[in-house]
Design an enzyme around this catalytic site. Sequence first.
Site, PDB file in Angstrom:
ATOM      1  N   ARG A 234       0.851  -1.231   0.017  1.00  0.00           N
ATOM      2  CA  ARG A 234       0.050   0.091  -0.067  1.00  0.00           C
ATOM      3  C   ARG A 234       0.979   1.243  -0.126  1.00  0.00           C
ATOM      4  O   ARG A 234       0.375   2.200  -0.575  1.00  0.00           O
ATOM      5  CB  ARG A 234      -1.198  -0.168   1.036  1.00  0.00           C
TER       6      ARG A 234
ATOM      7  N   HIS B 118      -6.463   6.723  13.309  1.00  0.00           N
ATOM      8  CA  HIS B 118      -5.802   5.271  12.856  1.00  0.00           C
ATOM      9  C   HIS B 118      -4.086   5.178  12.391  1.00  0.00           C
ATOM     10  O   HIS B 118      -3.827   4.246  11.986  1.00  0.00           O
ATOM     11  CB  HIS B 118      -6.536   4.712  11.749  1.00  0.00           C
TER      12      HIS B 118
ATOM     13  N   CYS C 136       8.188   0.238  17.072  1.00  0.00           N
ATOM     14  CA  CYS C 136       8.858  -0.833  17.992  1.00  0.00           C
ATOM     15  C   CYS C 136       7.797  -1.647  18.740  1.00  0.00           C
ATOM     16  O   CYS C 136       7.172  -0.967  19.530  1.00  0.00           O
ATOM     17  CB  CYS C 136      10.145  -0.361  18.791  1.00  0.00           C
TER      18      CYS C 136
ATOM     19  N   CYS D 111       9.467  -1.183  22.637  1.00  0.00           N
ATOM     20  CA  CYS D 111      10.076   0.246  23.215  1.00  0.00           C
ATOM     21  C   CYS D 111       9.125   1.294  22.795  1.00  0.00           C
ATOM     22  O   CYS D 111       9.010   2.344  23.053  1.00  0.00           O
ATOM     23  CB  CYS D 111      11.159   0.479  23.098  1.00  0.00           C
TER      24      CYS D 111
ATOM     25  N   CYS E 226      14.351  -2.120  15.478  1.00  0.00           N
ATOM     26  CA  CYS E 226      14.414  -0.991  16.366  1.00  0.00           C
ATOM     27  C   CYS E 226      15.681  -0.488  16.575  1.00  0.00           C
ATOM     28  O   CYS E 226      16.617  -1.131  17.267  1.00  0.00           O
ATOM     29  CB  CYS E 226      13.674  -1.265  17.445  1.00  0.00           C
TER      30      CYS E 226
ATOM     31  N   GLY F 238     -16.435  11.644   3.064  1.00  0.00           N
ATOM     32  CA  GLY F 238     -15.911  10.552   2.589  1.00  0.00           C
ATOM     33  C   GLY F 238     -15.659   9.156   3.457  1.00  0.00           C
ATOM     34  O   GLY F 238     -14.594   8.658   3.205  1.00  0.00           O
TER      35      GLY F 238
HETATM   36  C1  BV8 Z   1     -11.481  -0.645  19.058  1.00  0.00           C
HETATM   37  C2  BV8 Z   1      -6.073   1.158   9.565  1.00  0.00           C
HETATM   38  C3  BV8 Z   1     -11.292  -0.671  21.214  1.00  0.00           C
HETATM   39  C4  BV8 Z   1      -5.606  -0.123   8.958  1.00  0.00           C
HETATM   40  C5  BV8 Z   1      -8.611   1.073  10.042  1.00  0.00           C
HETATM   41  C6  BV8 Z   1     -14.152  -6.779  17.728  1.00  0.00           C
HETATM   42  C7  BV8 Z   1     -13.030  -6.936  18.376  1.00  0.00           C
HETATM   43  C8  BV8 Z   1     -12.689  -5.393  18.639  1.00  0.00           C
HETATM   44  C9  BV8 Z   1     -13.243  -4.237  18.169  1.00  0.00           C
HETATM   45  C10 BV8 Z   1     -14.380  -4.420  17.473  1.00  0.00           C
HETATM   46  C11 BV8 Z   1     -14.630  -5.775  17.387  1.00  0.00           C
HETATM   47  N1  BV8 Z   1     -15.797  -5.775  16.410  1.00  0.00           N
HETATM   48  C12 BV8 Z   1     -16.003  -4.462  16.025  1.00  0.00           C
HETATM   49  C13 BV8 Z   1     -15.253  -3.612  16.417  1.00  0.00           C
HETATM   50  C14 BV8 Z   1     -14.835  -2.447  16.515  1.00  0.00           C
HETATM   51  C15 BV8 Z   1     -14.092  -2.192  15.431  1.00  0.00           C
HETATM   52  C16 BV8 Z   1     -15.162  -1.984  14.251  1.00  0.00           C
HETATM   53  O1  BV8 Z   1     -15.314  -0.713  14.215  1.00  0.00           O
HETATM   54  N2  BV8 Z   1     -15.202  -2.834  13.093  1.00  0.00           N
HETATM   55  C17 BV8 Z   1     -16.067  -2.578  12.172  1.00  0.00           C
HETATM   56  C18 BV8 Z   1     -15.732  -3.020  10.795  1.00  0.00           C
HETATM   57  C19 BV8 Z   1     -17.663  -3.005  12.431  1.00  0.00           C
HETATM   58  N3  BV8 Z   1     -13.096  -0.936  15.466  1.00  0.00           N
HETATM   59  C20 BV8 Z   1     -11.693  -1.461  15.950  1.00  0.00           C
HETATM   60  O2  BV8 Z   1     -11.348  -2.507  15.908  1.00  0.00           O
HETATM   61  C21 BV8 Z   1     -10.891  -0.294  16.430  1.00  0.00           C
HETATM   62  N4  BV8 Z   1     -10.559  -0.495  17.718  1.00  0.00           N
HETATM   63  O3  BV8 Z   1     -12.543  -0.647  18.533  1.00  0.00           O
HETATM   64  O4  BV8 Z   1     -10.511  -0.461  19.996  1.00  0.00           O
HETATM   65  C22 BV8 Z   1     -11.408  -2.167  21.201  1.00  0.00           C
HETATM   66  C23 BV8 Z   1      -9.938  -2.754  21.164  1.00  0.00           C
HETATM   67  C24 BV8 Z   1     -10.211  -4.393  21.452  1.00  0.00           C
HETATM   68  C25 BV8 Z   1     -11.186  -4.773  21.826  1.00  0.00           C
HETATM   69  C26 BV8 Z   1     -12.490  -4.092  21.736  1.00  0.00           C
HETATM   70  C27 BV8 Z   1     -12.589  -2.906  21.657  1.00  0.00           C
HETATM   71  C28 BV8 Z   1     -10.048   0.011  15.487  1.00  0.00           C
HETATM   72  C29 BV8 Z   1     -10.739   0.503  14.065  1.00  0.00           C
HETATM   73  C30 BV8 Z   1      -9.381   0.954  13.249  1.00  0.00           C
HETATM   74  C31 BV8 Z   1      -9.022  -0.071  12.022  1.00  0.00           C
HETATM   75  N5  BV8 Z   1      -8.034   0.521  11.085  1.00  0.00           N
HETATM   76  N6  BV8 Z   1      -7.382   1.649   9.263  1.00  0.00           N
HETATM   77  C32 BV8 Z   1      -5.751  -0.048   7.505  1.00  0.00           C
HETATM   78  O5  BV8 Z   1      -5.759   0.925   6.904  1.00  0.00           O
HETATM   79  O6  BV8 Z   1      -5.036  -1.049   7.045  1.00  0.00           O
HETATM   80  S1  BV8 Z   1     -10.052   1.279   9.664  1.00  0.00           S
HETATM   81  C33 BV8 Z   1     -10.161   1.541   8.013  1.00  0.00           C
HETATM   82  O7  BV8 Z   1     -11.563   1.568   7.864  1.00  0.00           O
HETATM   83  C34 BV8 Z   1      -9.492   2.762   7.539  1.00  0.00           C
HETATM   84  O8  BV8 Z   1      -8.648   3.435   8.461  1.00  0.00           O
HETATM   85  C35 BV8 Z   1     -10.938   3.534   6.902  1.00  0.00           C
HETATM   86  O9  BV8 Z   1     -10.737   4.981   7.032  1.00  0.00           O
HETATM   87  C36 BV8 Z   1     -11.768   3.005   7.847  1.00  0.00           C
HETATM   88  C37 BV8 Z   1     -13.129   3.486   7.725  1.00  0.00           C
HETATM   89  O10 BV8 Z   1     -13.388   3.306   6.267  1.00  0.00           O
HETATM   90  P1  BV8 Z   1     -13.679   4.564   5.457  1.00  0.00           P
HETATM   91  O11 BV8 Z   1     -12.737   5.674   5.655  1.00  0.00           O
HETATM   92  O12 BV8 Z   1     -15.237   5.173   5.790  1.00  0.00           O
HETATM   93  O13 BV8 Z   1     -13.409   3.962   3.866  1.00  0.00           O
HETATM   94  P2  BV8 Z   1     -14.635   3.102   3.075  1.00  0.00           P
HETATM   95  O14 BV8 Z   1     -13.939   2.714   1.911  1.00  0.00           O
HETATM   96  O15 BV8 Z   1     -15.372   2.300   4.064  1.00  0.00           O
HETATM   97  O16 BV8 Z   1     -15.635   4.272   2.643  1.00  0.00           O
HETATM   98  C38 BV8 Z   1     -15.418   5.390   1.640  1.00  0.00           C
HETATM   99  C39 BV8 Z   1     -16.422   6.238   1.627  1.00  0.00           C
HETATM  100  O17 BV8 Z   1     -16.030   7.378   0.750  1.00  0.00           O
HETATM  101  C40 BV8 Z   1     -17.778   5.681   0.968  1.00  0.00           C
HETATM  102  O18 BV8 Z   1     -18.842   6.004   1.727  1.00  0.00           O
HETATM  103  C41 BV8 Z   1     -17.735   6.312  -0.383  1.00  0.00           C
HETATM  104  O19 BV8 Z   1     -19.208   6.525  -0.939  1.00  0.00           O
HETATM  105  C42 BV8 Z   1     -17.061   7.544  -0.093  1.00  0.00           C
HETATM  106  N7  BV8 Z   1     -16.574   8.130  -1.321  1.00  0.00           N
HETATM  107  C43 BV8 Z   1     -15.981   7.578  -2.431  1.00  0.00           C
HETATM  108  N8  BV8 Z   1     -15.305   8.485  -3.148  1.00  0.00           N
HETATM  109  C44 BV8 Z   1     -15.781   9.665  -2.635  1.00  0.00           C
HETATM  110  C45 BV8 Z   1     -16.269   9.587  -1.488  1.00  0.00           C
HETATM  111  N9  BV8 Z   1     -16.550  10.475  -0.543  1.00  0.00           N
HETATM  112  C46 BV8 Z   1     -16.276  11.880  -0.974  1.00  0.00           C
HETATM  113  N10 BV8 Z   1     -15.823  11.912  -2.254  1.00  0.00           N
HETATM  114  C47 BV8 Z   1     -15.248  11.070  -2.940  1.00  0.00           C
HETATM  115  N11 BV8 Z   1     -14.517  11.240  -4.202  1.00  0.00           N
END
Ligand code: BV8
Length: 246
Positions: free
Chosen positions: A77, A126, A134, A137, A151, A191
């Site tokens: 990526r 994120h 690391c 650390c 590291c 977005g």
């Molecule tokens: C957390 C980095 C507390 C990585 C990302 C089980 C265990 C633990 C947690 C969970 C669980 N089940 C659910 C959860 C919560 C989970 C979650 O929310 N899951 C979802 C899928 C249900 N969240 C977590 O795990 C978070 N941590 O909760 O910690 C915790 C911890 C442990 C135990 C319990 C609780 C951490 C979430 C972070 C994950 N990392 N990214 C990587 O990039 O590889 S998230 C990833 O999705 C990206 O960051 C991205 O930004 C994010 C959201 O997606 P979007 O940005 O919205 O992108 P998407 O493609 O979906 O949509 C694009 C939009 O743009 C569309 O609507 C489209 O129409 C629009 N668009 C397109 N073109 C345009 C436009 N808009 C405007 N203009 C355009 N031109």
Amino acid sequence: MQSEIAPTISAELRQRFASASRVVVLTGAGVSAESGVPTFRGGGNTSVWKGMPFDVISSGQMLERDLPAVWEWFDYRRELMQSVKPNPAHVAIANWQRRFPELTVVTQNIDGLHQKAGSRGVIELHGNIWRARCVTCEMTIDLTEHRRNACVGCGDNLRPDVVLFGEMLPPGAYERAATAASTCELCFVVGTSALVYPAANIPAIAKMGSGYVVEINPEKTPLSSFCDEVLSGKAGDILPVLGDDV
Ligand code: BV8
């Protein structure tokens, strides 16, 4: 002059945009789509990697199990992102920094394009794909300047400085974003599919305060019906017009 590519902006939003002091912008992958960065749920080439859905390869569990595979995915990526540049949406948001006394940019994106466009104090919920950290650390290095060897502090393994599914957000990041949202007058949601938590809570926090919530997205999302105003279209078309228009 109202651009023909941007939807009608209400008189209410024009008035609020002209008088606001405290503004929050929450962005997701869609704000970088026009820079050529694939979104996650648009079926692009980063929604599945070697047969694994992106929330599997981008998970804390996978990192524990197979760090080299996670590095391969992030190296791929970063390669895709090498030459991408901020688009007019990032530039408009950066220009708003001069327009509003208190502008808080909160992003779910890890591409660093808001900072490249000139935004300061960006809250990266994120993490950032251009940094490594690391595993022991927690020392971080800039991957645009260093190769990701061991590291330099303690010699242990490095990992992407990115929040994976199932991992906690950077200490204080969500709290700072929530605090800004709770007191903002205007909250733009740009977005994002609003599916990932806790980031997707931010607009609700703004709404519970005195925030007027505006979604900018070509598609409807689970948030659309809850927003005060939905501007259907591309961020790169709408955001520059918003500023000029008022
Ligand atoms: C957390 C980095 C507390 C990585 C990302 C089980 C265990 C633990 C947690 C969970 C669980 N089940 C659910 C959860 C919560 C989970 C979650 O929310 N899951 C979802 C899928 C249900 N969240 C977590 O795990 C978070 N941590 O909760 O910690 C915790 C911890 C442990 C135990 C319990 C609780 C951490 C979430 C972070 C994950 N990392 N990214 C990587 O990039 O590889 S998230 C990833 O999705 C990206 O960051 C991205 O930004 C994010 C959201 O997606 P979007 O940005 O919205 O992108 P998407 O493609 O979906 O949509 C694009 C939009 O743009 C569309 O609507 C489209 O129409 C629009 N668009 C397109 N073109 C345009 C436009 N808009 C405007 N203009 C355009 N031109």
